[in-house]
Motif scaffolding. Structure first.
Motif, short mmCIF file in Angstrom:
data_model
loop_
_atom_site.label_atom_id
_atom_site.label_comp_id
_atom_site.label_asym_id
_atom_site.label_seq_id
_atom_site.Cartn_x
_atom_site.Cartn_y
_atom_site.Cartn_z
N HIS A 157 0.89 -1.32 0.11
CA HIS A 157 0.07 -0.14 -0.04
C HIS A 157 0.77 1.18 0.00
N VAL A 158 0.66 1.87 -0.96
CA VAL A 158 1.45 3.26 -1.36
C VAL A 158 0.63 4.51 -1.43
N GLN A 164 -8.18 12.37 -9.34
CA GLN A 164 -7.41 13.60 -8.98
C GLN A 164 -6.12 13.43 -8.25
N SER A 165 -5.29 14.19 -8.63
CA SER A 165 -3.88 13.71 -8.11
C SER A 165 -3.48 14.21 -6.60
N PHE A 166 -4.40 14.77 -5.74
CA PHE A 166 -4.02 15.34 -4.59
C PHE A 166 -3.84 14.20 -3.64
N THR A 167 -4.69 13.02 -3.85
CA THR A 167 -4.45 11.74 -3.20
C THR A 167 -4.43 10.74 -3.97
N LEU A 168 -3.64 9.79 -4.12
CA LEU A 168 -3.59 8.67 -5.00
C LEU A 168 -3.24 7.59 -3.96
N GLY A 169 -3.63 6.41 -4.34
CA GLY A 169 -3.03 5.22 -3.94
C GLY A 169 -2.60 4.10 -4.69
N PHE A 170 -1.65 3.33 -4.52
CA PHE A 170 -1.38 2.12 -5.44
C PHE A 170 -0.98 0.70 -4.61
N ARG A 171 -1.59 -0.17 -5.01
CA ARG A 171 -1.69 -1.41 -4.44
C ARG A 171 -0.59 -2.48 -5.28
N ARG A 172 -0.40 -3.37 -4.37
CA ARG A 172 0.40 -4.46 -4.77
C ARG A 172 1.65 -4.22 -5.54
N GLY A 173 2.26 -3.43 -5.25
CA GLY A 173 3.62 -2.87 -5.69
C GLY A 173 3.52 -2.31 -6.92
N VAL A 174 2.44 -2.01 -7.73
CA VAL A 174 2.19 -1.64 -9.08
C VAL A 174 2.91 -0.28 -9.29
#
Length: 276
Positions: free
Chosen positions: A114-115, A157-167
């Motif tokens: 989770h990033v 919208q880019s002010f809060t983005l999340g990326f999962r599983r090392g993507v």
């Protein structure tokens, strides 16, 4: 003559940077890259409180501070327990530039399960962010955002983005972040990188989801963060865009926002950000 690696490297990623490690280290399973801009020698209350909230949810925070005048904001001594890893850098490339430099400096963090990518264009959080973070961590999507918009075209919208599983560390997103260049025009930057990121996600058939769906905040050519700020507050997003509180905005709008935040959280949002 064959080009050297240094010559091939993205110029934005060669800009000077200085790093002060967090006293807590970087040993967690979650990470947040926090883009901040300011000429003050102090961090705003919003930066401190969002760092506190993210740290409380187990996120190792890397705070990338950009300044054009050489100012080097210092973390308050009485908040040492939550001090993040801080990187100071020139103000080049806006927030996308700061995120790109942070990801380049800490690639292992970008590969975590989770990033988050966040910035200080938001004032807050005035309340807890658990509902929003729970939504991200329970999402099955590759890429997540707090909000999305149909302005220009449907995009996260880019002010809060999340990326999962090392993507975030994998192709094609690692190539996207490695290709970020300095763009002086903010509207062009939004088209190239904010909207461009959503186009890339769609083209590569990655999945995407937002905490607050576009249908809830109003469809069409509006920006939910500006035009539906009250809807966002009512639906678990305890932030408002900083621009809405600036002196060049109508006084009646600022007064409405201040009244809403005071009623909900007993906070004065005008005390949460640095002066322009």
């Amino acid at each position: 003559m064959k080009p050297t690696i240094a010559r091939l490297r993205n110029p934005l990623l060669r800009t000077d940077r200085s790093i002060s490690p967090s006293p807590r280290g970087l040993e967690g399973t979650r990470a947040a890259f926090f883009a901040s801009y300011g000429e003050s020698d102090r961090f705003s209350r919003s930066v401190i409180e969002l760092t506190r909230a993210l740290s409380g949810r187990g996120y190792d925070v890397v705070l990338i501070r950009a300044a054009s005048g050489g100012a080097r904001a210092q973390w308050p001594a009485n908040e040492e327990a939550i001090r993040p890893t801080i990187m100071w850098r020139p103000n080049v490339g806006y927030d996308f530039g700061s995120w790109a430099v942070g990801i380049d400096q800490f690639p292992k963090l970008a590969g975590r399960e989770h990033v988050l990518l966040v910035n200080d264009s938001l004032v807050g959080p005035f309340g807890d962010i658990d509902r929003m973070i729970d939504h991200f961590e329970h999402s099955t999507a590759d890429v997540w955002a707090a909000t999305c918009s149909e302005q220009v075209e449907l995009h996260l919208q880019s002010f809060t983005l999340g990326f999962r599983r090392g993507v975030l560390r994998a192709y094609p997103l690692n190539r996207f972040w490695g290709s970020i260049r300095e763009i002086g025009d903010k509207n062009l930057l939004i088209r190239e990188y904010e909207i461009g990121l959503s186009r890339l996600i769609d083209r590569e058939m990655l999945t995407a989801e937002s905490f607050i769906p576009v249908g809830l905040v109003g469809r069409g050519q509006i920006n939910p963060a500006y035009d539906s700020w009250d809807v966002l507050l009512r639906n678990g997003f305890p932030f408002v865009k900083r621009e809405l509180l600036r002196e060049d905005q109508p006084a009646a709008l600022r007064e409405r926002i201040v009244a809403e935040v005071r009623e909900r959280w007993e906070q004065d949002p005008m005390q949460w950000f640095e002066p322009a």
